[in-house]
Design a protein around this motif. Structure first.
Motif, PDB file in Angstrom:
ATOM      1  N   HIS A  92       0.730  -1.194   0.125  1.00  0.00           N
ATOM      2  CA  HIS A  92       0.026  -0.024  -0.097  1.00  0.00           C
ATOM      3  C   HIS A  92       0.879   1.298   0.004  1.00  0.00           C
ATOM      4  N   HIS A  94       0.944   4.456   1.357  1.00  0.00           N
ATOM      5  CA  HIS A  94       0.149   5.315   2.171  1.00  0.00           C
ATOM      6  C   HIS A  94       0.346   6.664   1.918  1.00  0.00           C
ATOM      7  N   ASP A 103      -4.261   0.150  -4.840  1.00  0.00           N
ATOM      8  CA  ASP A 103      -4.112   0.638  -3.589  1.00  0.00           C
ATOM      9  C   ASP A 103      -3.697  -0.510  -2.499  1.00  0.00           C
ATOM     10  N   HIS A 412      -7.769   6.347   2.849  1.00  0.00           N
ATOM     11  CA  HIS A 412      -7.285   5.747   1.688  1.00  0.00           C
ATOM     12  C   HIS A 412      -7.720   6.680   0.446  1.00  0.00           C
TER      13      HIS A 412
END
Ligand code: C2O
Ligand code: CU
Length: 476
Positions: A92, A94, A103, A412
């Protein structure tokens, strides 16, 4: 394209980068976006934080932290993940707003990559600033699967610092497999620095795993005094890119002999704010600067009571200064202590209008009392309602923390503005992780402009695993 030996030889990271396409060989070609490629091999390797012997951690390319990915805004990042772990995994990115399928959230945006498998991540990098990458499956981050991701701005900085260090802050249980395998656990409801937990539930049966009790705190994979000191020269302006990659620990940091000037939070510029103490929660990043005008040997250290000599520390050493011992910061009352509420955007941000009326969702954070589960609105992920956001509408998340622990809430695929009633909206700071303090309330606003299913959770990994998570569905 590059093998793991190249990575193991430290310092060659830059040379190991591949450049593909886009570079004009003559002035005639139109420069397209630059494609930066690298391979990340997730594997099990011995690590040594210094002092306490070695143990098996889970790492990228055999390094702790994983290799620094340094890009320029506008580049395309292409990462081939190879899984040499005994479990499926993902990566991921971030804080970066990537396309949903890139993602890296296991079970939400992709099937995790099985042992022996590969996955190609590729996306344009549009935001400058300090980010990091990490596994997003279960508690794998707490075994060492993370690395820094730095994006330099497309336009040259007006006042670049003379020197820069990237510091990843890590909490460690020095046992094979790291935190998730620690035999020592913190009972629910215990505060940081409280009683050392006895033998606790390690996640057997139906109960979620309890937080480990960490025995080492490391900066870039080294526990003080075993890591290198940060060398500075008198007169320099020094930038520290601080990334809290810890699974659980919140640090109150101070640098002896020098005030810190906050310049960015979560990659976004803020109006420079001087402070002596800076709080950094898991998932948060702060860029700070200091002026090296006080020659000596000094410690940047965290004031976490109960950690004693094992606390998080790193030395700042002026070149040519001789002194027996570095000086630690004194956490005396009266030190200045800026929080996110004292920050404002570097420049006023024009409102980004959304379609229609926008939506507001209340997010009550609770749990931890007489229970190992953590909840949002009483729900335990994945048995939780998705929050719906029609594309290009505005969303406000209103957090209410009804628990005895602070929660760094992370979203996210988007960045959000932190609603600050003391400021005009144009000055609200942009972040992607906000610490919601005990008993506190806070709200964030974002424009739901990135379609897909976006994870939203507490970045205390053990709270996340114990249910404190949800998903936002952004769609037409
Ligand atoms: Cu740092 Cu859900 O991630
Ligand atoms: Cu939490």
């Amino acid at each position: 394209m590059l093998d793991r030996r190249q990575f193991l030889r430290g310092g060659l990271a830059a040379a190991a980068w591949g450049l593909a396409g886009g570079w004009p060989l003559s002035g005639l070609a139109k420069p397209g976006p630059r494609v930066r490629e690298l391979t990340l091999i997730a594997g099990v390797t011995p690590v040594d934080l210094g002092g306490g012997g070695s143990f098996l951690a889970w790492t990228y390319n055999g390094r702790l932290p994983g290799p620094e990915i340094r890009l320029r805004q506008g580049d395309i990042l292409r990462v081939r993940l190879k899984n040499h772990l005994p479990e499926p995994t993902t990566v991921h990115w971030h804080g970066l707003a990537v396309p949903n399928l890139m993602d890296g959230v296991a079970g939400l945006t992709q099937k995790p990559v099985p042992p022996g498998g590969e996955f190609l991540y590729e996306f344009p990098v549009t935001q400058a600033g300090t980010y990091f990458y990490h596994s997003h499956r279960g508690l794998q981050l707490d075994r060492g699967l993370y690395g820094p991701l730095i994006v330099e701005p497309a336009a040259a900085e007006v006042r670049p610092p003379d020197r820069e260090y990237v510091l990843m802050l890590e909490d460690w249980a020095r046992v094979d497999g790291g935190g998730p395998n620690s035999p020592r656990r913190r009972p629910p409801g215990m505060m940081m620095g409280g009683m050392m937990g006895g033998m606790g539930r390690g996640g057997g049966g139906d109960e979620p795993p309890l937080e480990p009790v960490y025995d080492a705190f490391a900066v870039n994979g080294r526990a003080y005094p075993h890591g290198p000191a940060l060398a500075v020269r008198q007169g320099e302006r020094v930038r520290l890119r601080l990334i809290n990659a810890s699974a659980v620990s919140i640090y109150d940091l101070s640098l002896a002999g020098h005030p810190l000037v906050i310049t960015h939070t979560d990659g976004r510029p803020v109006r420079p704010q001087t402070t002596q103490v800076l709080r950094l929660a898991p998932g948060e990043r702060y860029d700070v600067e200091f002026l090296a005008d006080n020659p000596g040997r000094w410690l940047l250290a965290s004031n976490n009571l109960g950690w004693g000599e094992n606390g998080l520390r790193v030395e700042v050493a002026y070149q040519g200064v001789r002194r027996a011992e570095p000086v630690p910061p004194l956490f005396r009352p009266g030190l200045s202590y800026a929080t996110v509420w004292d920050l404002r955007a570097a420049r006023p941000q024009p409102p980004r209008a959304g379609r229609g009326r926008g939506r507001e969702y209340r997010q009550v954070l609770s749990g931890g009392m007489h229970s190992a589960w953590w909840t949002i609105n009483g729900q335990v992920w994945p048995r939780a309602d998705y929050l719906f956001a029609p594309i290009d509408t505005r969303v406000r998340l209103k957090y209410l923390n009804r628990s005895m622990m602070p929660h760094p809430m992370h979203l996210h695929g988007h960045s959000f503005r932190v609603v600050n009633p003391a400021l005009e909206p144009a000055w609200w700071v942009t972040k992607d992780t906000l610490l919601v303090e005990r008993g506190g309330g806070a709200a964030v606003d974002f424009l739901a402009d990135n379609p897909g299913f976006w994870f939203h959770h507490c970045h205390n990994l053990y709270h996340m695993e114990a249910g404190m998570a949800g998903a936002v569905e952004v769609s037409a």
